[in-house]
Scaffold this motif. Structure first.
Motif, mmCIF file in Angstrom:
data_model
loop_
_atom_site.group_PDB
_atom_site.id
_atom_site.type_symbol
_atom_site.label_atom_id
_atom_site.label_comp_id
_atom_site.label_asym_id
_atom_site.label_seq_id
_atom_site.Cartn_x
_atom_site.Cartn_y
_atom_site.Cartn_z
ATOM 1 N N ASP A 16 0.828 -1.205 0.000
ATOM 2 C CA ASP A 16 0.000 0.000 0.000
ATOM 3 C C ASP A 16 0.864 1.257 0.000
ATOM 4 O O ASP A 16 0.480 2.279 -0.582
ATOM 5 N N GLN A 17 2.041 1.208 0.623
ATOM 6 C CA GLN A 17 2.944 2.356 0.607
ATOM 7 C C GLN A 17 3.531 2.565 -0.791
ATOM 8 O O GLN A 17 3.637 3.711 -1.258
ATOM 9 N N VAL A 18 3.894 1.467 -1.448
ATOM 10 C CA VAL A 18 4.402 1.564 -2.817
ATOM 11 C C VAL A 18 3.326 2.127 -3.740
ATOM 12 O O VAL A 18 3.584 3.006 -4.574
ATOM 13 N N GLY A 19 2.093 1.633 -3.586
ATOM 14 C CA GLY A 19 0.997 2.106 -4.422
ATOM 15 C C GLY A 19 0.696 3.572 -4.218
ATOM 16 O O GLY A 19 0.452 4.311 -5.181
ATOM 17 N N ALA A 20 0.710 4.030 -2.957
ATOM 18 C CA ALA A 20 0.443 5.443 -2.671
ATOM 19 C C ALA A 20 1.539 6.327 -3.245
ATOM 20 O O ALA A 20 1.268 7.395 -3.822
ATOM 21 N N ALA A 21 2.802 5.902 -3.101
ATOM 22 C CA ALA A 21 3.914 6.689 -3.611
ATOM 23 C C ALA A 21 3.880 6.793 -5.129
ATOM 24 O O ALA A 21 4.095 7.872 -5.698
ATOM 25 N N THR A 48 13.228 4.377 4.837
ATOM 26 C CA THR A 48 12.214 3.360 5.147
ATOM 27 C C THR A 48 11.305 3.750 6.302
ATOM 28 O O THR A 48 10.173 3.288 6.387
ATOM 29 N N GLY A 49 11.789 4.603 7.187
ATOM 30 C CA GLY A 49 10.970 4.984 8.332
ATOM 31 C C GLY A 49 9.868 5.973 8.020
ATOM 32 O O GLY A 49 9.046 6.279 8.883
ATOM 33 N N PHE A 50 9.825 6.466 6.766
ATOM 34 C CA PHE A 50 8.842 7.484 6.402
ATOM 35 C C PHE A 50 7.706 6.943 5.542
ATOM 36 O O PHE A 50 6.889 7.718 5.036
ATOM 37 N N GLY A 51 7.662 5.640 5.362
ATOM 38 C CA GLY A 51 6.572 5.035 4.603
ATOM 39 C C GLY A 51 6.551 5.490 3.156
ATOM 40 O O GLY A 51 7.601 5.663 2.515
ATOM 41 N N ALA A 52 5.347 5.707 2.619
ATOM 42 C CA ALA A 52 5.188 6.123 1.226
ATOM 43 C C ALA A 52 5.893 7.445 0.958
ATOM 44 O O ALA A 52 6.450 7.658 -0.128
ATOM 45 N N TYR A 53 5.897 8.307 1.958
ATOM 46 C CA TYR A 53 6.558 9.591 1.782
ATOM 47 C C TYR A 53 8.071 9.410 1.636
ATOM 48 O O TYR A 53 8.734 10.225 0.991
ATOM 49 N N PHE A 76 -5.688 21.351 -3.674
ATOM 50 C CA PHE A 76 -7.043 21.749 -3.294
ATOM 51 C C PHE A 76 -8.059 20.658 -3.642
ATOM 52 O O PHE A 76 -8.994 20.392 -2.871
ATOM 53 N N LEU A 77 -7.853 20.007 -4.801
ATOM 54 C CA LEU A 77 -8.810 19.005 -5.271
ATOM 55 C C LEU A 77 -8.467 17.590 -4.814
ATOM 56 O O LEU A 77 -9.275 16.678 -4.991
ATOM 57 N N GLN A 78 -7.290 17.401 -4.222
ATOM 58 C CA GLN A 78 -6.822 16.064 -3.876
ATOM 59 C C GLN A 78 -7.808 15.257 -3.018
ATOM 60 O O GLN A 78 -8.010 14.064 -3.264
ATOM 61 N N PRO A 79 -8.435 15.841 -2.006
ATOM 62 C CA PRO A 79 -9.366 15.043 -1.200
ATOM 63 C C PRO A 79 -10.500 14.427 -2.016
ATOM 64 O O PRO A 79 -11.072 13.406 -1.610
ATOM 65 N N LEU A 80 -10.824 15.022 -3.165
ATOM 66 C CA LEU A 80 -11.894 14.487 -4.006
ATOM 67 C C LEU A 80 -11.417 13.324 -4.867
ATOM 68 O O LEU A 80 -12.226 12.581 -5.415
ATOM 69 N N VAL A 81 -10.076 13.186 -5.031
ATOM 70 C CA VAL A 81 -9.519 12.156 -5.909
ATOM 71 C C VAL A 81 -9.408 10.823 -5.191
ATOM 72 O O VAL A 81 -9.973 9.813 -5.607
ATOM 73 N N SER A 82 -8.659 10.808 -4.075
ATOM 74 C CA SER A 82 -8.468 9.560 -3.330
ATOM 75 C C SER A 82 -7.844 9.849 -1.977
ATOM 76 O O SER A 82 -6.989 10.735 -1.856
ATOM 77 N N LYS A 83 -8.260 9.082 -0.977
ATOM 78 C CA LYS A 83 -7.653 9.192 0.349
ATOM 79 C C LYS A 83 -6.231 8.659 0.354
ATOM 80 O O LYS A 83 -5.418 9.020 1.215
ATOM 81 N N ASP A 84 -5.875 7.802 -0.623
ATOM 82 C CA ASP A 84 -4.535 7.242 -0.688
ATOM 83 C C ASP A 84 -3.494 8.260 -1.138
ATOM 84 O O ASP A 84 -2.302 7.985 -1.114
ATOM 85 N N LEU A 85 -3.956 9.425 -1.596
ATOM 86 C CA LEU A 85 -3.041 10.500 -1.967
ATOM 87 C C LEU A 85 -2.859 11.481 -0.824
ATOM 88 O O LEU A 85 -2.300 12.557 -1.002
ATOM 89 N N GLY A 86 -3.333 11.120 0.349
ATOM 90 C CA GLY A 86 -3.312 12.024 1.489
ATOM 91 C C GLY A 86 -1.927 12.390 1.975
ATOM 92 O O GLY A 86 -1.773 13.339 2.743
#
Length: 292
Positions: free
Chosen positions: A54-59, A182-187, A115-125
């Motif tokens: 899920d971290q790879v997918g979000a990144a 590695t300690g920062f996850g997807a970020y 601004f529009l990101q919350p409307l796209v997907s929570k995985d882009l948070g």
């Protein structure tokens, strides 16, 4: 620098020399893409072992968003600069205007995405978790725009060896930084990618100044690019329309199927991109030769 008319009066190179230049630059561009793809495969292979799916997918979804915003902000200048720069009277001023205009568009586009990101997907948070993350994301848009423009500048100057060097630095730097994040996850994945891109960009700007005397300062001026606006816009519409499905698909997948599905798609698409190495390298080199 010679004017366009002066450039047109230069004696034509013998066919053998023109062919050698075209072949060399084509091979260098193909080698650059091949090296990026090979090291990129290693990068994502390591990433899938160090990070959760899920971290790879979000990144990868955020990287796809970055690529989409960058492509929308370039306005076709990354193509027209290859055509116009060889005969420009003031190359630094022309390049500075292209960088200034595209960067301004990138700032607006990046802000609109946040601004529009919350409307796209929570995985882009991960790009809206804090003000600091938002600043880094918008800054990465500018870094990406600069990277594309400087790469096109090297191609226009028939200096594809520096494109190869730039992409090798980028690929190796992000690969070296990945285990440290590695300690920062997807970020962490996203940060290693952008940090590597920034290192390669700084080195490229230094080379551009030392080897070609170009020290472009970004400026919001239409005068230097006025003659290329129609040409740029036509290429912009064509290339953006062609690439939009590929750039948009990761965002649709992460929104509809989730980050894990996007991780599987992204790795498969990365392997498929190997098919584009040869045609892209040859056509870019041919375009640069024709412009000279």
């Amino acid at each position: 620098m010679p004017s366009r008319s002066a450039t047109n009066r230069l004696p034509r190179l013998p066919g053998r020399l023109r062919g050698n230049s075209l072949t060399t630059n084509s091979l260098l561009l193909m080698l650059s893409t091949a090296a990026m793809s090979a090291i990129g495969f290693v990068y994502w292979t390591i990433g899938t072992h160090l990070f959760r799916p899920d971290q790879v997918g979000a990144a990868t979804a955020v990287l796809a968003a970055l690529n989409l915003i960058t492509s929308a902000s370039l306005l076709g200048f990354e193509i027209s600069i290859i055509r116009v720069l060889p005969g420009a009277a003031d190359r630094s001023r022309l390049l500075g205007s292209c960088l200034g205009i595209t960067s301004a568009v990138g700032l607006v586009a990046g802000g609109l995405f946040l601004f529009l990101q919350p409307l796209v997907s929570k995985d882009l948070g991960l790009v809206s978790t804090s003000r600091w993350a938002q600043v880094i994301f918008v800054s990465s848009v500018i870094i990406s725009i600069y990277s594309y423009m400087i790469e096109s500048t090297f191609i226009a100057l028939r200096a594809s060896r520096f494109v190869l060097s730039k992409n090798l630095i980028f690929s190796l730097a992000k690969l070296a930084l990945l285990p440290l994040c590695t300690g920062f996850g997807a970020y962490g994945i996203y940060s290693s990618w952008i940090a590597g891109l920034l290192v390669a960009l700084v080195v490229s700007l230094i080379v551009l100044k030392r080897e070609f005397g170009l020290g472009p300062r970004p400026r919001l001026s239409l005068n230097p690019v006025r003659g290329m606006l129609t040409y740029s816009f036509a290429n912009y519409v064509a290339s953006f329309a062609e690439g939009l499905p590929i750039m948009l698909l990761p965002l649709l997948i992460v929104g509809m199927l989730g980050a894990v599905s996007n991780a599987h798609y992204y790795i498969a698409m990365m392997i498929a991109n190997l098919l584009f190495i040869r045609p892209v390298g040859v056509t870019q080199s041919l375009f640069a030769e024709g412009s000279h």
